[in-house]
Design a protein around this motif. Structure first.
Motif, PDB file in Angstrom:
ATOM      1  N   LEU A  19       0.844  -1.193   0.000  1.00  0.00           N
ATOM      2  CA  LEU A  19       0.000   0.000   0.000  1.00  0.00           C
ATOM      3  C   LEU A  19       0.878   1.242   0.000  1.00  0.00           C
ATOM      4  CD1 LEU A  19      -2.785  -0.852   2.624  1.00  0.00           C
ATOM      5  CD2 LEU A  19      -3.041  -0.693   0.138  1.00  0.00           C
ATOM      6  N   PRO A  20       0.497   2.273  -0.739  1.00  0.00           N
ATOM      7  CA  PRO A  20       1.240   3.533  -0.668  1.00  0.00           C
ATOM      8  C   PRO A  20       1.188   4.079   0.758  1.00  0.00           C
ATOM      9  CG  PRO A  20      -0.313   3.547  -2.507  1.00  0.00           C
ATOM     10  CD  PRO A  20      -0.639   2.347  -1.680  1.00  0.00           C
ATOM     11  N   PRO A  21       2.302   4.528   1.314  1.00  0.00           N
ATOM     12  CA  PRO A  21       2.297   5.048   2.684  1.00  0.00           C
ATOM     13  C   PRO A  21       1.327   6.199   2.897  1.00  0.00           C
ATOM     14  CG  PRO A  21       4.548   4.672   1.942  1.00  0.00           C
ATOM     15  CD  PRO A  21       3.664   4.468   0.746  1.00  0.00           C
ATOM     16  N   ASP A  22       1.125   7.019   1.855  1.00  0.00           N
ATOM     17  CA  ASP A  22       0.210   8.143   2.047  1.00  0.00           C
ATOM     18  C   ASP A  22      -1.247   7.700   2.116  1.00  0.00           C
ATOM     19  OD1 ASP A  22       0.365   7.434  -0.595  1.00  0.00           O
ATOM     20  OD2 ASP A  22       0.501   9.457  -1.384  1.00  0.00           O
ATOM     21  N   LEU A  23      -1.597   6.599   1.459  1.00  0.00           N
ATOM     22  CA  LEU A  23      -2.951   6.053   1.613  1.00  0.00           C
ATOM     23  C   LEU A  23      -3.125   5.488   3.017  1.00  0.00           C
ATOM     24  CD1 LEU A  23      -5.732   5.157   0.711  1.00  0.00           C
ATOM     25  CD2 LEU A  23      -4.688   3.133  -0.348  1.00  0.00           C
ATOM     26  N   VAL A  24      -2.120   4.779   3.510  1.00  0.00           N
ATOM     27  CA  VAL A  24      -2.175   4.264   4.883  1.00  0.00           C
ATOM     28  C   VAL A  24      -2.386   5.404   5.864  1.00  0.00           C
ATOM     29  CG1 VAL A  24      -0.838   3.123   6.702  1.00  0.00           C
ATOM     30  CG2 VAL A  24      -0.748   2.254   4.359  1.00  0.00           C
ATOM     31  N   ALA A  25      -1.595   6.465   5.710  1.00  0.00           N
ATOM     32  CA  ALA A  25      -1.706   7.608   6.619  1.00  0.00           C
ATOM     33  C   ALA A  25      -3.075   8.273   6.505  1.00  0.00           C
ATOM     34  CB  ALA A  25      -0.597   8.626   6.324  1.00  0.00           C
ATOM     35  N   PHE A  26      -3.626   8.339   5.293  1.00  0.00           N
ATOM     36  CA  PHE A  26      -4.931   8.962   5.097  1.00  0.00           C
ATOM     37  C   PHE A  26      -6.029   8.176   5.808  1.00  0.00           C
ATOM     38  CE2 PHE A  26      -8.889   9.365   2.638  1.00  0.00           C
ATOM     39  CZ  PHE A  26      -9.095  10.738   2.746  1.00  0.00           C
ATOM     40  N   ILE A  27      -6.005   6.857   5.669  1.00  0.00           N
ATOM     41  CA  ILE A  27      -7.015   6.023   6.330  1.00  0.00           C
ATOM     42  C   ILE A  27      -6.896   6.138   7.845  1.00  0.00           C
ATOM     43  CG2 ILE A  27      -7.815   3.650   6.689  1.00  0.00           C
ATOM     44  CD1 ILE A  27      -6.880   3.043   3.818  1.00  0.00           C
ATOM     45  N   LEU A  28      -5.668   6.077   8.358  1.00  0.00           N
ATOM     46  CA  LEU A  28      -5.467   6.207   9.814  1.00  0.00           C
ATOM     47  C   LEU A  28      -5.862   7.589  10.295  1.00  0.00           C
ATOM     48  CD1 LEU A  28      -2.016   4.384  10.071  1.00  0.00           C
ATOM     49  CD2 LEU A  28      -4.244   3.486  10.774  1.00  0.00           C
ATOM     50  N   ASN A  29      -5.661   8.585   9.479  1.00  0.00           N
ATOM     51  CA  ASN A  29      -6.066   9.940   9.836  1.00  0.00           C
ATOM     52  C   ASN A  29      -7.590  10.047   9.910  1.00  0.00           C
ATOM     53  OD1 ASN A  29      -5.051  12.575  10.487  1.00  0.00           O
ATOM     54  ND2 ASN A  29      -5.858  13.292   8.540  1.00  0.00           N
ATOM     55  N   GLN A  30      -8.289   9.382   8.981  1.00  0.00           N
ATOM     56  CA  GLN A  30      -9.753   9.345   9.047  1.00  0.00           C
ATOM     57  C   GLN A  30     -10.209   8.745  10.378  1.00  0.00           C
ATOM     58  OE1 GLN A  30     -10.827   7.127   5.371  1.00  0.00           O
ATOM     59  NE2 GLN A  30     -11.995   8.953   4.825  1.00  0.00           N
ATOM     60  N   ILE A  31      -9.577   7.648  10.769  1.00  0.00           N
ATOM     61  CA  ILE A  31      -9.938   6.967  12.022  1.00  0.00           C
ATOM     62  C   ILE A  31      -9.672   7.868  13.217  1.00  0.00           C
ATOM     63  CG2 ILE A  31      -9.381   4.987  13.493  1.00  0.00           C
ATOM     64  CD1 ILE A  31      -8.584   3.516  10.849  1.00  0.00           C
ATOM     65  N   TYR A  32      -8.520   8.499  13.231  1.00  0.00           N
ATOM     66  CA  TYR A  32      -8.123   9.358  14.351  1.00  0.00           C
ATOM     67  C   TYR A  32      -9.085  10.539  14.498  1.00  0.00           C
ATOM     68  CZ  TYR A  32      -4.750  11.775  17.415  1.00  0.00           C
ATOM     69  OH  TYR A  32      -4.121  12.401  18.469  1.00  0.00           O
ATOM     70  N   GLU A  33      -9.429  11.168  13.368  1.00  0.00           N
ATOM     71  CA  GLU A  33     -10.301  12.343  13.419  1.00  0.00           C
ATOM     72  C   GLU A  33     -11.705  11.986  13.893  1.00  0.00           C
ATOM     73  OE1 GLU A  33      -8.840  15.758  10.479  1.00  0.00           O
ATOM     74  OE2 GLU A  33      -9.862  14.126   9.449  1.00  0.00           O
ATOM     75  N   ARG A  34     -12.134  10.760  13.663  1.00  0.00           N
ATOM     76  CA  ARG A  34     -13.487  10.374  14.050  1.00  0.00           C
ATOM     77  C   ARG A  34     -13.553   9.806  15.466  1.00  0.00           C
ATOM     78  NH1 ARG A  34     -12.914  10.602   8.825  1.00  0.00           N
ATOM     79  NH2 ARG A  34     -14.683  10.721   7.371  1.00  0.00           N
ATOM     80  N   THR A  35     -12.409   9.590  16.080  1.00  0.00           N
ATOM     81  CA  THR A  35     -12.398   8.993  17.423  1.00  0.00           C
ATOM     82  C   THR A  35     -11.574   9.821  18.399  1.00  0.00           C
ATOM     83  OG1 THR A  35     -10.580   7.550  16.691  1.00  0.00           O
ATOM     84  CG2 THR A  35     -12.798   6.627  16.625  1.00  0.00           C
ATOM     85  N   VAL A  36     -10.267   9.823  18.236  1.00  0.00           N
ATOM     86  CA  VAL A  36      -9.372  10.463  19.203  1.00  0.00           C
ATOM     87  C   VAL A  36      -9.516  11.982  19.197  1.00  0.00           C
ATOM     88  CG1 VAL A  36      -6.972  10.749  19.927  1.00  0.00           C
ATOM     89  CG2 VAL A  36      -7.758   8.549  19.032  1.00  0.00           C
ATOM     90  N   SER A  37      -9.577  12.586  18.017  1.00  0.00           N
ATOM     91  CA  SER A  37      -9.617  14.050  17.948  1.00  0.00           C
ATOM     92  C   SER A  37     -10.793  14.640  18.714  1.00  0.00           C
ATOM     93  CB  SER A  37      -9.677  14.508  16.483  1.00  0.00           C
ATOM     94  OG  SER A  37      -8.443  14.285  15.843  1.00  0.00           O
ATOM     95  N   GLN A  38     -11.860  13.875  18.802  1.00  0.00           N
ATOM     96  CA  GLN A  38     -13.043  14.385  19.501  1.00  0.00           C
ATOM     97  C   GLN A  38     -12.864  14.394  21.020  1.00  0.00           C
ATOM     98  OE1 GLN A  38     -15.201  15.553  17.236  1.00  0.00           O
ATOM     99  NE2 GLN A  38     -13.671  14.697  15.822  1.00  0.00           N
TER     100      GLN A  38
END
Length: 507
Positions: free
Chosen positions: A292-311
């Motif tokens: 997987l491209p590292p930037d896609l991995v980071a994008f998916i993990l960023n989606q997860i983080y913003e919907r859980t931890v960031s809140q």
């Protein structure tokens, strides 16, 4: 003087009795400045100069904590970063993990050559991804099991995902404002992903400290074109005249802001992707992919983080300074550098993170590498957020159609947990973010590492061997070979300054 106030190219003759006629050549017109020097010293066309990006000295591939929350001691000469997001049109704009990828043009005035260059670069990247016969890990199985079993649709439909939708964190109900000139009753829309018929719910809104909805939707479409489709399959998305990406960019440009055109393009994308999902095209293409491209991995993990931890990030500010109960994050780019580039981990290996916080690194290892991944954390609030992240991680991997490695996130003291000790016996790579650990805990860790198998790699922010460690009775000196390294700016959450880390090998 020559014409146009230029000095003559000929020297005046010394005074003589006779007169001499001097012919002055007309200066040639100056050539148009069609080239400029890039930061790398290359000469490039003026139209392409705008696209050259100097590599950032401070890559940001993951959301970090606010700096005031860090218990880690700052460098005396470091410039503390301001993590307040810039507000544009009433919305925060967090740089996407995809920001270093190809930029599809927004400005219609840009030349067609620029657009074709961008597409050619994307095609080269896609070809290297999908036709790579020398994959780093050819044994990595990429498609999610549900993606391979789409023929049994009834069974899959029963496994409805418990997804945190974008609308759950950015909506009119959460005091956001409509964007793209959309009236409140027209902001709702859904987005198709490559791994499931279940779609994510969005609203075309903007708000401070919220998801950049428009940018995220466009980025998802670009990743689908780049990673999941071959060139012919991607043409309806990438066509430079009327492709879906072009339409999305035009509709969301500040000069237009056409919500109807944006929603129409999203609808066409949904229909197109659903057809490719249903006929097995997505699964077939993913079977050919092993990395997987590292930037896609980071994008998916960023989606997860913003919907859980960031809140709930404020919960992580409760730490006990001067103790082992502290918190800090290693960014995605750092973990990719460590696990993929330096240690070349594969899907058959075992990764253990001691002091795993909210689970960022353990989840990244499972997604990017596909390996068995363990984490253990003692801080209560971090453990609770790790549970939320893992749940969203499971759903979002299925949404993207990707099969991660097995993840186990444990709650408790890793020095006492028997499951941790058993996992360490099989571990190939162990991570210890011991930047703020006490000397006593570091010594305890070294004793635990007696059970590691020969050749196991240990990544630590501080050396586990005493500086004066030439004592034959020192355990660290006896069992570990230590290599010292430096990481560049922007690799950790508590500072933008560079720092040091160690990779130790079990003798």
């Amino acid at each position: 003087m020559g014409i146009f106030n230029q000095k003559s190219k000929f020297k005046a003759a010394p005074p003589t009795i006779r007169k001499e006629e001097v012919v002055i050549e007309r200066p040639k017109p100056k050539p148009r400045p069609v080239v400029v020097s890039s930061a790398s010293g290359l000469q490039v066309p003026m139209t392409a100069a705008r696209k050259i990006k100097t590599p950032s000295a401070s890559p940001r591939a993951s959301p970090g904590l606010r700096q005031s929350a860090s218990p880690y001691p700052p460098s005396s000469d470091e410039k503390r970063p301001d993590l307040k997001r810039k507000i544009r049109n009433g919305a925060s704009h967090r740089p996407s993990p995809a920001s270093d990828r190809i930029e599809f043009d927004k400005d219609d005035s840009e030349s067609d050559d620029d657009w074709e260059d961008a597409l050619d670069a994307r095609k080269r990247r896609k070809r290297a991804l999908m036709m790579n016969t020398e994959a780093r890990d050819p044994d990595r199985k990429m498609p999610h099991p549900d993606l391979l079993g789409i023929a049994n649709e009834d069974k899959i439909r029963k496994k409805e995902m418990q997804l945190v939708h974008a609308v759950d964190v950015a909506s009119l109900k959460l005091k956001c404002s409509p964007t793209l000139n959309a009236p409140p009753e027209e902001v709702a829309l859904k987005l198709q992903y490559p791994g499931s018929k279940q779609r994510e719910r969005y609203e075309l809104v903007a708000g401070r400290e919220k998801i950049d909805v428009v940018k995220e939707i466009i980025t998802v479409v670009k990743y689908v074109a780049d990673v999941y489709l071959d060139d012919d399959e991607a043409k309806p998305l990438t066509n430079r005249e009327n492709g879906i990406i072009r339409r999305l960019e035009r509709a969301s440009s500040t000069a237009v802001w056409d919500y109807k055109a944006f929603k129409s393009a999203v609808s066409d994308f949904n229909d197109r992707l659903l057809m490719l999902y249903s006929d097995g095209t997505i699964a077939k293409n993913l079977k050919k992919t092993h990395d997987l491209p590292p930037d896609l991995v980071a994008f998916i993990l960023n989606q997860i983080y913003e919907r859980t931890v960031s809140q709930s990030v404020e919960l992580l500010r409760k730490y006990e300074n001067g103790t082992d109960f502290v918190y800090g994050e290693l960014k995605h780019v750092f973990i990719t550098d460590l696990l993929v580039r330096r240690l070349k981990m594969t899907s058959s290996q075992v990764f253990v993170d001691l002091g795993s916080g909210v689970g960022n690194v353990a989840l990244q290892a499972a997604l990017e590498i596909g390996c068995e991944s363990w984490g253990c954390e003692i801080m209560e609030n971090a453990c609770n957020l790790a549970v939320a992240q893992k749940k969203e991680f499971t759903s979002r991997c299925r949404l993207w159609g990707l099969a991660p490695g097995k993840v186990r996130l444990l709650r408790g003291d890793f020095t006492q947990d028997t499951q941790v000790h058993e996992a360490l016996k099989r571990a190939d790579v162990v991570l210890v973010n011991n930047q703020a650990f006490t000397s006593k805990l570091n010594d305890t860790l070294v004793t635990m590492f007696l059970d590691l198998k020969q050749g196991c790699k240990i990544i630590s922010l501080r050396n586990l061997v005493h500086d004066s460690g030439h004592n034959i009775n020192d355990v660290g000196t006896t069992i570990l070979d230590v290599e010292h390294h430096r990481y560049p700016e922007g690799y950790v959450s508590w500072t933008d300054s560079p720092g040091t880390f160690c990779i130790s090998t079990r003798k």
